[in-house]
Design a protein around this motif. Sequence first.
Motif, PDB file in Angstrom:
ATOM      1  N   ILE A  41       8.627   7.845  11.346  1.00 10.79           N
ATOM      2  CA  ILE A  41       7.380   7.892  12.124  1.00 10.79           C
ATOM      3  C   ILE A  41       7.516   9.095  13.288  1.00 10.79           C
ATOM      4  O   ILE A  41       6.889   9.957  13.515  1.00 10.79           O
ATOM      5  CB  ILE A  41       7.412   6.488  12.941  1.00 10.79           C
ATOM      6  N   GLU A  42       8.817   9.196  13.568  1.00 12.61           N
ATOM      7  CA  GLU A  42       9.057  10.403  14.571  1.00 12.61           C
ATOM      8  C   GLU A  42       8.646  11.861  13.910  1.00 12.61           C
ATOM      9  O   GLU A  42       8.168  12.731  14.382  1.00 12.61           O
ATOM     10  CB  GLU A  42      10.460  10.469  14.888  1.00 12.61           C
ATOM     11  N   PHE A  43       9.346  11.951  12.512  1.00 17.48           N
ATOM     12  CA  PHE A  43       9.023  13.184  11.754  1.00 17.48           C
ATOM     13  C   PHE A  43       7.622  13.539  11.632  1.00 17.48           C
ATOM     14  O   PHE A  43       7.133  14.462  11.655  1.00 17.48           O
ATOM     15  CB  PHE A  43       9.878  13.171  10.609  1.00 17.48           C
ATOM     16  N   SER A  44       6.788  12.134  11.236  1.00 17.38           N
ATOM     17  CA  SER A  44       5.360  12.451  10.727  1.00 17.38           C
ATOM     18  C   SER A  44       4.483  12.788  11.827  1.00 17.38           C
ATOM     19  O   SER A  44       3.162  13.430  11.923  1.00 17.38           O
ATOM     20  CB  SER A  44       4.984  11.290  10.041  1.00 17.38           C
ATOM     21  N   ARG A  45       4.867  12.454  13.113  1.00 20.71           N
ATOM     22  CA  ARG A  45       4.327  12.657  14.330  1.00 20.71           C
ATOM     23  C   ARG A  45       4.687  13.899  15.333  1.00 20.71           C
ATOM     24  O   ARG A  45       4.539  14.462  16.161  1.00 20.71           O
ATOM     25  CB  ARG A  45       4.381  11.505  15.378  1.00 20.71           C
ATOM     26  N   GLY A 100       7.843   3.317   1.035  1.00 20.58           N
ATOM     27  CA  GLY A 100       7.643   4.011   2.252  1.00 20.58           C
ATOM     28  C   GLY A 100       6.431   3.493   3.143  1.00 20.58           C
ATOM     29  O   GLY A 100       6.444   3.083   4.289  1.00 20.58           O
ATOM     30  N   SER A 101       5.572   3.183   2.346  1.00 14.19           N
ATOM     31  CA  SER A 101       4.143   2.490   2.956  1.00 14.19           C
ATOM     32  C   SER A 101       4.541   1.196   3.449  1.00 14.19           C
ATOM     33  O   SER A 101       4.043   0.626   4.535  1.00 14.19           O
ATOM     34  CB  SER A 101       3.158   2.588   1.963  1.00 14.19           C
ATOM     35  N   ALA A 335       5.633   6.784   4.294  1.00 17.04           N
ATOM     36  CA  ALA A 335       5.488   6.141   5.497  1.00 17.04           C
ATOM     37  C   ALA A 335       4.811   7.140   6.461  1.00 17.04           C
ATOM     38  O   ALA A 335       3.948   6.634   7.226  1.00 17.04           O
ATOM     39  CB  ALA A 335       7.217   6.463   5.861  1.00 17.04           C
ATOM     40  N   GLY A 336       4.738   8.455   6.182  1.00 19.19           N
ATOM     41  CA  GLY A 336       4.106   9.350   7.152  1.00 19.19           C
ATOM     42  C   GLY A 336       2.530   8.998   6.983  1.00 19.19           C
ATOM     43  O   GLY A 336       1.744   8.964   7.960  1.00 19.19           O
TER      44      GLY A 336
END
Length: 352
Positions: A41-45, A100-101, A335-336
């Motif tokens: 989550i941190e990386f995708s944001r 990931g989802s 996940a992203g």
Amino acid sequence: MESLVDAVGGPTATAIGGIVIGIIFGYFAQRSRFCLRAAAIEFSRGQLGEKLAIWFIVFSTAVIGTQGLILLDEMSVNEARQLALPGSLSGALVGGLLFGSGMILARGCSSRMLVLSANGNLRSLLTGLVFAVVAQSSLRGLLSPVRSDIAGWWLLSPADLPILHLTGWGPLGGILIGCITLAGALWIARQHTIAHKDWLGAAVVGATVPLAWYFTFTVAGLSFDPIQTEALSFSGPSADTLMLVLSQPVPEMDFDVGLIPGVFLGSFLAAYFARELKLEGFSGGHSMKRYIVGAAFMGFGGMLAGGCAVGAGVTGGSIFTITAWTTLFMMWVGAGLTDLVVDRKQWVLQSL
């Protein structure tokens, strides 16, 4: 270790090792808040935050430790299932995406759910049970034909799996990659003034992977019984632990039999000493649906991909199999995308 094998036999010795290593993993995973979902989550944001640093410290330590032992000729992982058996690239692609989802929907991967359930989190306990049921169904039950069909779309022979061998980089190349990612993770940790005990705890979590590889390899060499060289994973072991509870026959002793209860106990002890034991439940039906769907995605995706966020992402990543690295990449992608669609843009709301 030789005395232990002589006293109780190879299979029981590996189960004992699973308990001990599981306790270490569970204790320090709880204290360091190790979680791939939070890091993704941190990386995708676009954030280089604490959770990302912790995850990369775990991953880097696992890579450096594993490849270091191989370089020193202290062990071999050639007989590990990730390298000795054909691998499914289609399973890695589809399974990694689903896993990931699912970990975004369930707010944690399979190992994180186990850690949190030991702290009194009833959401994680129920989600973990659903995950284990779907994983078992995907392995040997109703969903097994579907998993086999998807896995068969794109198979690779064992000779096509080891990245370091195919590239000619060898263990030194793996150690270099681990050192680069570790340096980046420590830089992020310094920027966020992460406490030494937290990133050292993350390093201990990562060290349990080469420790498990070394332990099972050594016992296999000492035992007259066939012992699988393996390390940490939570998809297959969760399914097997579920059947251990439900079925009457006593299972064969192996590393996985001890791992799941060991992690649960280690996390419980960490929360107990930190006074963090607390019963937590669902906030409503909508929340429960989301967790259950996420658990189902992870259960099927983990068995299809051949491992979970730890089993494929860290354990498989530490020995550089192309299927494990593909799975890990697709977990970050899944996940992203799910975080974007479900939580940030809220394009999918009440249905999940």
